[in-house]
Motif scaffolding. Structure first.
Motif, PDB file in Angstrom:
ATOM      1  N   LEU A 228      40.286 -38.729 -17.912  1.00 21.84           N
ATOM      2  CA  LEU A 228      39.263 -38.832 -18.954  1.00 21.84           C
ATOM      3  C   LEU A 228      39.408 -40.107 -19.780  1.00 21.84           C
ATOM      4  O   LEU A 228      38.901 -40.196 -20.896  1.00 21.84           O
ATOM      5  N   PHE A 330      37.212 -39.094 -23.173  1.00 24.58           N
ATOM      6  CA  PHE A 330      36.247 -38.040 -22.865  1.00 24.58           C
ATOM      7  C   PHE A 330      36.902 -36.665 -22.970  1.00 24.58           C
ATOM      8  O   PHE A 330      38.123 -36.529 -22.858  1.00 24.58           O
ATOM      9  N   SER A 332      35.733 -34.048 -21.012  1.00 27.98           N
ATOM     10  CA  SER A 332      35.660 -33.395 -19.704  1.00 27.98           C
ATOM     11  C   SER A 332      35.151 -34.401 -18.675  1.00 27.98           C
ATOM     12  O   SER A 332      34.542 -35.417 -19.023  1.00 27.98           O
ATOM     13  N   GLU A 333      35.383 -34.092 -17.395  1.00 25.60           N
ATOM     14  CA  GLU A 333      34.879 -34.966 -16.333  1.00 25.60           C
ATOM     15  C   GLU A 333      33.359 -34.929 -16.296  1.00 25.60           C
ATOM     16  O   GLU A 333      32.706 -35.933 -15.985  1.00 25.60           O
ATOM     17  N   LYS A 336      32.065 -37.300 -18.778  1.00 20.88           N
ATOM     18  CA  LYS A 336      32.294 -38.676 -18.331  1.00 20.88           C
ATOM     19  C   LYS A 336      31.298 -39.079 -17.244  1.00 20.88           C
ATOM     20  O   LYS A 336      30.691 -40.158 -17.303  1.00 20.88           O
TER      21      LYS A 336
END
Length: 348
Positions: A228, A330, A332-333, A336
């Protein structure tokens, strides 16, 4: 070795020469043995146990390549000479040529050589104002690590290059293809670099790859997840390898170091570059054949500095650089990847 002395004159190893004669090593003056088998090319060899610098064993490829390079240089009018012993530096280039008044040593490298020894050889030639070209043989045609790429990188027409000599075609081959995107396929288009890098980092973390576990641990200790990391940390350019770590990971290290400083912390321009250089110590690959590599390293740090200014993490006012905000990681993925999709293609 291909050349030896007979009655004070240089003789080239050939099947037709008299085996009964007493041949002398031009470097150490000891007697050498003429050898010529049914398959291997003729050559001269020192007695077993010789301490002469010219006594190292040679492969069939090395012997053949030297003869081919000599013929190539001769055809081009470069006045080639075999294995000239340079007593001032105790070195013996495979081929010594002259091009427009410049002396150039050509080394056909088929065996392993350390960075330290390669640097010493290059420095020796420079002492005598001799340029040097390193052409690699078959053992180096397998996948080269970044360390080996850096070790044998040379400049041709102001571009980084790895040079090979192909004994099958008797030609030099110039390879400029080691410039690539990190953590990505070489064939990847630039617009998809970020997405591919995120996926690759996730794969490596799941596999606990050695090359990123240290930086992943640093992130964890600073309450971050490497996956992240801010987009500004991703190195998104196609580039020749220059660091022992991925540049993305080094840039993460810089961001983590920034977070340990108070907002408003400032440096003058010199102090800022010195601070970055302290963080990058031990992170640089050894370039043995390129002069002024320090300038390239400094340029690398300056380029990331510009990205930090553009990202409004630091602010430059005349010669003063000030930390104005921390990088935002970030949560969370998904967050992102969503932001990446919203970034214009030209800015990715």
């Amino acid at each position: 070795m291909i050349a030896a002395k007979l009655n004070g004159k240089i003789v080239i190893a050939d099947k037709k020469i008299d085996r009964q004669q007493k041949y002398i090593c031009p470097a150490c003056g000891s007697v050498v043995i003429f050898k010529c088998g049914a398959i291997k090319l003729p050559y001269f060899a020192h007695q077993k146990g010789s301490e002469c610098a010219s006594s190292e064993g040679e492969t069939e490829e090395h012997l053949l390549g030297k003869k081919q390079i000599f013929q190539w240089a001769n055809l081009n009018g470069y006045q080639p000479r075999y294995e000239v012993y340079l007593s001032e530096i105790k070195q013996r280039p495979d081929i010594l040529i002259e091009v427009n008044g410049r002396r150039i040593a050509i080394e056909f490298q088929c065996s392993p050589i350390s960075c330290r020894r390669l640097t010493e050889r290059n420095q020796g030639y420079r002492q005598l104002n001799i340029e040097v070209i390193w052409a690699l043989g078959k053992p180096y045609r397998h996948k080269l690590t970044d360390e080996k790429v850096a070790q044998f990188t040379q400049l041709f027409q102001k571009r980084f290059c790895i040079l090979f000599w192909n004994t099958e075609t008797a030609l030099f081959e110039y390879n400029y293809e080691f410039c690539h995107f990190e953590l990505c396929s070489k064939q990847l288009s630039r617009r998809d670099v970020l997405s591919q890098q995120i996926e690759k980092i996730s794969q490596k973390l799941r596999a606990k790859s050695v090359d990123l576990m240290q930086i992943a641990e640093q992130c964890y200790l600073n309450h971050h997840d490497l996956r992240l990391m801010p987009l500004i940390a991703h190195f998104q350019e196609s580039a020749w390898p220059i660091m022992t770590v991925k540049r993305s990971f080094f840039q993460v290290e810089v961001l983590l170091a920034i977070e340990r400083l108070p907002i408003g912390y400032s440096w003058d321009r010199k102090e800022w570059l010195e601070w970055l250089q302290s963080l990058s110590a031990g992170r640089w690959l050894d370039y043995c054949c390129v002069l002024n590599i320090e300038q390239l390293r400094l340029q690398t740090l300056k380029e990331f500095s510009q990205k930090l200014i553009k990202g409004e993490i630091i602010q430059k006012d005349n010669q003063q650089i000030t930390l104005v905000k921390y990088p935002v990681w970030f949560q969370s993925e998904i967050e992102k990847l969503t932001q990446i999709k919203n970034v214009p293609k030209r800015e990715r």
